[in-house]
Design an enzyme around this catalytic site. Structure first.
Site, PDB file in Angstrom:
ATOM      1  N   SER A  63     -10.870  17.511 -34.608  1.00 21.30           N
ATOM      2  CA  SER A  63      -9.727  17.235 -34.551  1.00 21.30           C
ATOM      3  C   SER A  63      -8.484  18.283 -33.589  1.00 21.30           C
ATOM      4  O   SER A  63      -7.692  17.722 -33.062  1.00 21.30           O
ATOM      5  CB  SER A  63      -8.944  16.940 -35.826  1.00 21.30           C
ATOM      6  OG  SER A  63      -9.033  18.307 -36.664  1.00 21.30           O
ATOM      7  N   GLU A  64      -9.162  19.437 -33.725  1.00 19.35           N
ATOM      8  CA  GLU A  64      -8.157  20.518 -32.809  1.00 19.35           C
ATOM      9  C   GLU A  64      -9.289  21.509 -32.453  1.00 19.35           C
ATOM     10  O   GLU A  64     -10.033  21.787 -33.217  1.00 19.35           O
ATOM     11  CB  GLU A  64      -7.048  21.126 -33.489  1.00 19.35           C
ATOM     12  CG  GLU A  64      -5.651  20.022 -33.362  1.00 19.35           C
ATOM     13  CD  GLU A  64      -5.395  19.290 -34.643  1.00 19.35           C
ATOM     14  OE1 GLU A  64      -4.586  18.613 -34.303  1.00 19.35           O
ATOM     15  OE2 GLU A  64      -6.159  19.448 -35.506  1.00 19.35           O
ATOM     16  N   THR A  65      -8.966  22.140 -31.187  1.00 23.52           N
ATOM     17  CA  THR A  65      -9.753  23.471 -30.837  1.00 23.52           C
ATOM     18  C   THR A  65      -8.397  24.419 -30.354  1.00 23.52           C
ATOM     19  O   THR A  65      -7.435  24.096 -29.768  1.00 23.52           O
ATOM     20  CB  THR A  65     -10.536  23.028 -29.580  1.00 23.52           C
ATOM     21  OG1 THR A  65     -11.819  22.452 -30.302  1.00 23.52           O
ATOM     22  CG2 THR A  65     -11.231  24.555 -29.301  1.00 23.52           C
ATOM     23  N   PHE A 232      -4.869  10.552 -38.776  1.00 25.13           N
ATOM     24  CA  PHE A 232      -4.641  11.374 -37.673  1.00 25.13           C
ATOM     25  C   PHE A 232      -4.751  10.549 -36.254  1.00 25.13           C
ATOM     26  O   PHE A 232      -5.736  11.076 -35.392  1.00 25.13           O
ATOM     27  CB  PHE A 232      -5.355  13.018 -37.519  1.00 25.13           C
ATOM     28  CG  PHE A 232      -4.942  13.735 -36.506  1.00 25.13           C
ATOM     29  CD1 PHE A 232      -3.573  13.894 -35.946  1.00 25.13           C
ATOM     30  CD2 PHE A 232      -5.725  14.492 -35.798  1.00 25.13           C
ATOM     31  CE1 PHE A 232      -3.188  14.805 -34.887  1.00 25.13           C
ATOM     32  CE2 PHE A 232      -5.535  15.362 -34.926  1.00 25.13           C
ATOM     33  CZ  PHE A 232      -4.417  15.506 -34.511  1.00 25.13           C
TER      34      PHE A 232
END
Length: 302
Positions: A63-65, A232
């Site tokens: 979902s995020e880096t 999300f």
């Protein structure tokens, strides 16, 4: 019937690493690699431009880096940026926790300062019971009521009704670095049965600038402990297993409602319904608009 695209998190348990960039993989808000929210962490991203960082985040598929794009190691100060597979985001709590633990593993525990697009974020790291825990302090958090017409539109996308909502916890737009719509549901069963229209909720979130929709259920009327779920779709992910930014915003929401009369720690249990249980601890002080969010993070196996 849910209308959504596959979640990268669900379809890529061990994403491939870009050949020329070292991407560390941590799961945040857990001490078990099978739980928590996976994040990519690039500690040496000074030479990467926006296009390359977005491409890496898409390739990693979480979902995020998080990318450390500048550092002053002696001062323990770092510039940090966050990318989902689709876009840059101003702030991401679980990737902040993961990055702090990665830096503590490299340089030792202690205090860190992150300069993020949302503002300065201070993080303390400590070793505890064989793992490293991190506590981030958010930017000042606040919330405001969400309008009835807007809430009704979101409820249609969730296939929920007004009767499903907890009247003691009204819908709000909460902020602690970015905006989240907070909806509290009466029953654990309704929360567990979440099955939403991906495209409809995606479009609403893009229109209003929300990072997640923070869905919560209070475990008991006399306790400030909650189950949580965070759709999300704007990040290309059906659901986030642990959302530190939303937890910080939720702390501001509880404070705005006047439910916090003395310093208190709130426990959020997230990710259970998608098989990645996560524990987020939120410290709220009625005299301080900043919210502290604590969690562990562990490396993921290759």
């Amino acid at each position: 019937m849910t209308n959504h695209t596959p979640s990268p998190l669900a379809s890529r348990t061990h994403p491939a690493a870009p050949a020329d960039v070292e991407v560390l993989r941590y799961s945040a808000f857990t001490t078990d690699p099978a739980g928590g929210n996976p994040a990519g962490v690039v500690l040496d991203a000074e030479a990467l431009d926006d296009t390359r960082m977005l491409a890496i985040a898409a390739e990693v598929g979480y979902s995020e880096t998080a990318f450390v794009t500048a550092h002053d190691t002696a001062a323990r100060r770092y510039r940090l940026r966050y990318f989902s597979p689709r876009a840059e985001v101003a702030f991401c709590g679980h990737a902040t926790i993961a990055t702090a633990v990665a830096l503590a593993s490299r340089n030792g525990t202690g205090e860190l300062v992150f300069d993020t697009p949302a503002g300065e974020i201070r993080v303390s790291t400590t070793a505890q019971d064989g793992s490293v825990r991190a506590t981030l302090t958010s930017v000042p958090a606040h919330s405001r009521p969400a309008g009835d017409a807007l809430v009704d539109t979101v409820l249609r996308a969730l296939d929920w009704s007004r009767d499903d909502l907890d009247p003691q916890l009204p819908p709000h737009i909460a902020f602690a670095g970015n905006d989240h719509l907070v909806l509290a549901v009466r029953s654990r069963e309704r929360l567990a049965a979440l099955d939403y229209d991906f495209d409809a909720l995606h479009d609403l979130m893009r229109q209003h600038g929300w990072t997640t929709v923070h869905l919560v259920q209070r475990q008991a009327p006399d306790r400030l402990d909650f189950h949580a779920r965070d759709p999300f779709p704007v990040g290309g992910v059906v659901e986030d297993p642990a959302t530190g930014a939303a937890a910080a915003a939720f702390g501001g929401y509880l404070r705005t409602l006047g439910l916090i009369t003395e310093p208190v720690r709130v426990h959020l249990r997230q990710g259970e319904d998608m098989g990645r249980p996560s524990d987020l601890y939120v410290d709220i002080d009625p005299e301080d608009a900043r919210i502290k969010v604590t969690g562990a993070a562990v490396p993921l196996p290759e």
